[in-house]
Design an enzyme around this catalytic site. Structure first.
Site, short mmCIF file in Angstrom:
data_model
loop_
_atom_site.label_atom_id
_atom_site.label_comp_id
_atom_site.label_asym_id
_atom_site.label_seq_id
_atom_site.Cartn_x
_atom_site.Cartn_y
_atom_site.Cartn_z
N ASP A 235 -80.39 -106.73 -84.66
CA ASP A 235 -80.75 -106.32 -86.01
C ASP A 235 -81.97 -105.43 -85.92
O ASP A 235 -82.70 -105.44 -84.92
CB ASP A 235 -81.04 -107.57 -86.84
CG ASP A 235 -81.14 -107.26 -88.32
OD1 ASP A 235 -80.76 -106.15 -88.71
OD2 ASP A 235 -81.60 -108.14 -89.07
N THR B 222 -84.53 -105.21 -88.53
CA THR B 222 -85.69 -105.90 -89.07
C THR B 222 -86.00 -107.14 -88.25
O THR B 222 -85.14 -107.99 -88.04
CB THR B 222 -85.45 -106.30 -90.54
OG1 THR B 222 -85.08 -105.13 -91.27
CG2 THR B 222 -86.69 -106.90 -91.14
N ASP C 267 -82.84 -112.74 -87.03
CA ASP C 267 -83.83 -113.65 -87.60
C ASP C 267 -83.48 -114.12 -89.00
O ASP C 267 -84.09 -115.04 -89.52
CB ASP C 267 -85.21 -112.97 -87.64
CG ASP C 267 -85.23 -111.74 -88.54
OD1 ASP C 267 -84.13 -111.27 -88.91
OD2 ASP C 267 -86.33 -111.26 -88.87
#
Length: 784
Positions: free
Chosen positions: A306, A308, A541
């Site tokens: 990912d 972010t 996350d």
């Protein structure tokens, strides 16, 4: 208590301290076991009660019955190996359990009117537990308050669509909150819950497949079957052999052959290597929740990540508001959106800039990663929507072009729009008017570029899959040097991706960066790559990453991420630094390459022991090695060097086919050494007919020592200084044993004479030359 837009607001006090204490005393708690390691009793049983330990103990008893205690030295080796295994695993358990406790999931409970965080295991029946986006439900219960609460139950039911939860509905442990917030009262905890252990339920379909463990288990099954067939025949042969004077010698010969075929240290060595690697990584702030995961990451050839929290720090901040005309009503709307119950990174960033809303909130739709927008209904000021421009205005709008330009520079851009009335359920309101653009900034991690460069150099493909705008994701990917993308507009909009798995896999093979990816698409992408034969690691996350992490070959969660991602991942980067992944990959590669070398040593011994057993069966002679001599050979050429090599540095890349490669080298090498030992025995019988069995055993021991030490030198290449010192030390130990009469004659039952020593060295040198040829002609991957 009041009703606001269908949401029951309540301010319950929860259980009292006395009520909690009574439930704890009754055992009505949610105590769960850590998945990080086994219990102490399990560790001891697993290391002590093994099929090969049982076999070697039985053989030890047979040797003691013969009255020749020296030949039972292998029994002490079994005890030592077992003790080392228990001690090392207990040390690893303490380290990993301590980390697991420090990073265990927490639950927000209300007791005595105060809300606080407690360990999941400290939750008791009837506790009031708060829920918000990213949480994993820790017990079964009934919803008592809900504000746009949506739960993903796919970990339990396999259904990927989020389920809306209202007051009175049931929630079950193991499900994930994907939108909204609320509270529930725990009605079933611990063993009474639908999921008795939160983490175990989250991983109930997740099994880390280790090629080392699978290959080793297959070898052990084959060896066990061979021993069952060869053992009785060998004992019958030794009892009939003219070289054996009594039943004691016959039993000793049969025991020697069987002991040689037992790879007693291979499983121990593999387990120790995994555990030591896990402890090493723990010092680097990486928690290994399943030991074989260390090895699996060494086999990864695609990393899906990912943006972010992985390439960027994840702590987004408000940059600016782009709008024409007065901003007062926009500020009020953003302040209200910032105080929505479903706290996320965007609302937190807005809350630092927009405070003290004077408008009153009457309802709204919480943010979810599938919708990619949220809304707030106000009393007299309409409904305001904040979300991705292309999701709020699918057909484009007046602010689409400036939003695209800002996204292409790497900004996260959201559109703020207004409607006169709310939408139907979770649908967008009708008549939306774009009022402004909210520009958020992210900080790219300083170490991201170096980490990605490492993976590119190691031949690991990268796929950036993010829920953000494709041009935003593309700009960040270009900034950090993701291979396969040179401009922000080359990123793929996931809304254009095909649903067919094969067509999706075709796209994934050619494009590296994707934006506007939904959680279901992330999961589909991981599945498509795996079906193409890739070994996939997934990092993330957020709650939207949880299902993809679970489905990947290896899931890597950030320590500051959602509880759901940490629950399903095999690795947790405790300080959330993506830069640790190269260390994890290197550790996995070290483990698998070194265990392969050690496995070669063990299987060479098994091979030449089997060859000697078959030769003895055919020829009718006595087995040419005693158990004590095999124990000495094993210690000097397998046990000590195998342990040292397994823990040494090794940067070799992973190469598939561990088991086949080991057998291709070990089998011919073992045949060479076995036939050479038999040849040495025959040669000394011809040259010294009066030497008897002791003469043949002495020559065979020297032959096997020389050839095995040369095999070790072949497997240890390239020969760094520490490896040369290891070989020199082992050879010196062998020389001392042969040269000191009290050791050779009284301990190892060797009758060394100059003639026997020369014959043994000569035949051993020939065997060493053949081993060298085998090593050169059998293709093997380069080591460190």
């Amino acid at each position: 208590m009041s009703e606001v837009a269908g949401v029951r607001e309540e301010r319950p006090s929860g259980l009292t301290s006395a009520e909690v204490a009574r439930r704890v005393a009754d055992g009505r708690t949610n105590a769960v076991r850590s998945r990080t390691s086994r219990g102490t009793g399990q560790i001891v049983r697993a290391n002590v009660i093994t099929p090969f330990n049982g076999l070697l103990t039985a053989l030890f008893g047979v040797v003691l019955a013969t009255g020749r205690w020296q030949n039972g030295l292998f029994g002490l080796v079994v005890v030592a190996n077992t003790a080392i295994g228990v001690v090392q695993e207990l040390r690893a358990k303490r380290t990993l359990d301590r980390l697991a406790v420090l990073n265990a999931p927490r639950a927000r409970v209300t007791r005595d009117g105060v809300t606080s965080e407690v360990d999941v295991g400290d939750v008791v029946a009837d506790d009031l537990i708060g829920l918000r986006t990213g949480d994993q439900v820790v017990a079964d219960g009934e919803v008592t308050a809900a504000d746009g609460l949506e739960v993903d139950e796919s970990l339990l039911t396999g259904e990927s669509d989020p389920v809306h939860k209202a007051v009175g509905d049931e929630v079950r442990s193991g499900s994930i909150v994907v939108a909204g917030s609320g509270r529930f009262r725990a009605t079933a905890v611990g063993a009474d819950a639908y999921t008795t252990r939160l983490t175990a339920e989250a991983r109930r379909f997740t099994v880390v497949r280790s090629e080392l463990v699978a290959g080793t288990n297959k070898l052990l099954r084959w060896i066990s079957l061979m021993m069952l067939v060869v053992g009785p025949l060998l004992l019958w042969s030794q009892l009939r052999s003219p070289d054996t004077d009594d039943w004691q010698e016959a039993m000793t010969g049969a025991v020697a052959a069987l002991v040689g075929m037992v790879p007693e240290g291979l499983v121990l060595l593999t387990s120790l290597a995994f555990m030591i690697a896990a402890v090493t990584l723990a010092r680097e702030q990486t928690l290994v929740q399943e030991l074989p995961a260390v090895e699996v990451l060494a086999r990864v050839d695609v990393v899906c990540l990912d943006k972010t929290g992985t390439l960027t720090h994840g702590d987004i901040v408000f940059d600016r508001l782009v709008a024409d005309g007065p901003h007062d009503d926009l500020h009020e709307a953003l302040a209200l959106l910032a105080t929505a119950p479903d706290v996320n990174a965007t609302s937190a960033a807005l809350a630092e800039r927009f405070t003290s809303a004077t408008w009153r909130r009457t309802g709204g739709v919480p943010f979810s990663s599938s919708r990619k927008w949220s809304s707030v209904d106000t009393d007299g000021h309409g409904t305001w929507v904040l979300g991705a421009p292309e999701m709020v205005f699918p057909r484009g709008g007046p602010l689409s072009d400036p939003a695209a330009d800002l996204a292409a520079r790497g900004n996260r851009v959201l559109v703020l729009a207004r409607a006169d009335s709310p939408g139907d359920g979770t649908a967008l309101p009708a008549g939306l008017t774009a009022r402004g653009l909210v520009v958020l900034a992210e900080r790219v991690r300083d170490d991201a570029a170096d980490t990605l460069r490492y993976f590119a150099e190691q031949g690991v493909a990268l796929r950036v899959i993010s829920g953000d705008n494709p041009r935003t994701v593309g700009a960040v990917a270009v900034a950090v040097g993701v291979p396969g993308i040179s401009a922000a507009d080359e990123a793929v909009d996931a809304r254009t991706l095909p649903e067919d798995p094969e067509a999706l896999a075709d796209v994934l093979e050619t494009s590296a960066v994707y934006g506007r990816v939904t959680p279901q698409q992330k999961r589909a992408m991981v599945g498509a790559l795996r079906r193409r034969g890739h070994v996939v690691a997934m990092t993330g996350d957020g709650v939207n990453d949880a299902m993809a992490l679970k489905d990947a070959d290896i899931g890597v969660a950030m320590g500051n991420g959602a509880a759901a991602t940490r629950a399903v991942a095999q690795l947790v980067l405790l300080d959330s630094r993506f830069a640790h992944l190269p260390d994890v990959v290197a550790e996995g590669r070290r483990v698998i390459a070194n265990i392969e070398r050690a496995a070669n040593l063990f299987l060479v011994k098994n091979a030449y022991s089997l060859v000697l057993a078959l030769v003895v069966l055919v020829s009718g002679i006595a087995y040419p090695l005693a158990p004590i001599q095999l124990t000495m050979i094993s210690a000097l050429t397998i046990g000590i060097p195998g342990f040292v090599l397994a823990l040494g540095p090794n940067r070799r890349r992973y190469v598939p086919g561990f088991l086949g490669r080991v057998l291709r080298l070990a089998a011919p090498t073992g045949v060479v050494i076995g036939l050479a030992a038999f040849g040495g025995d025959l040669a000394i019988r011809a040259l010294d007919p009066t030497g008897g069995r002791a003469g043949g055993q002495t020559v065979a021991t020297v032959v096997v020592l020389v050839a095995s030490l040369w095999t070790l030198s072949v497997l240890a290449r390239p020969l760094a200084g520490w490896k040369v010192a290891l070989l020199a030390g082992l050879a010196s130990a062998a020389v001392v044993i042969l040269a000191v009469p009290v050791l050779a004659r009284d301990v190892f039952l060797l009758d060394v004479t100059p003639q026997r020593l020369l014959v043994g060295l000569a035949v051993g040198a020939v065997a060493a030359g053949l081993v060298e040829l085998v090593g050169r002609f059998v293709p093997r991957p380069a080591h460190d």
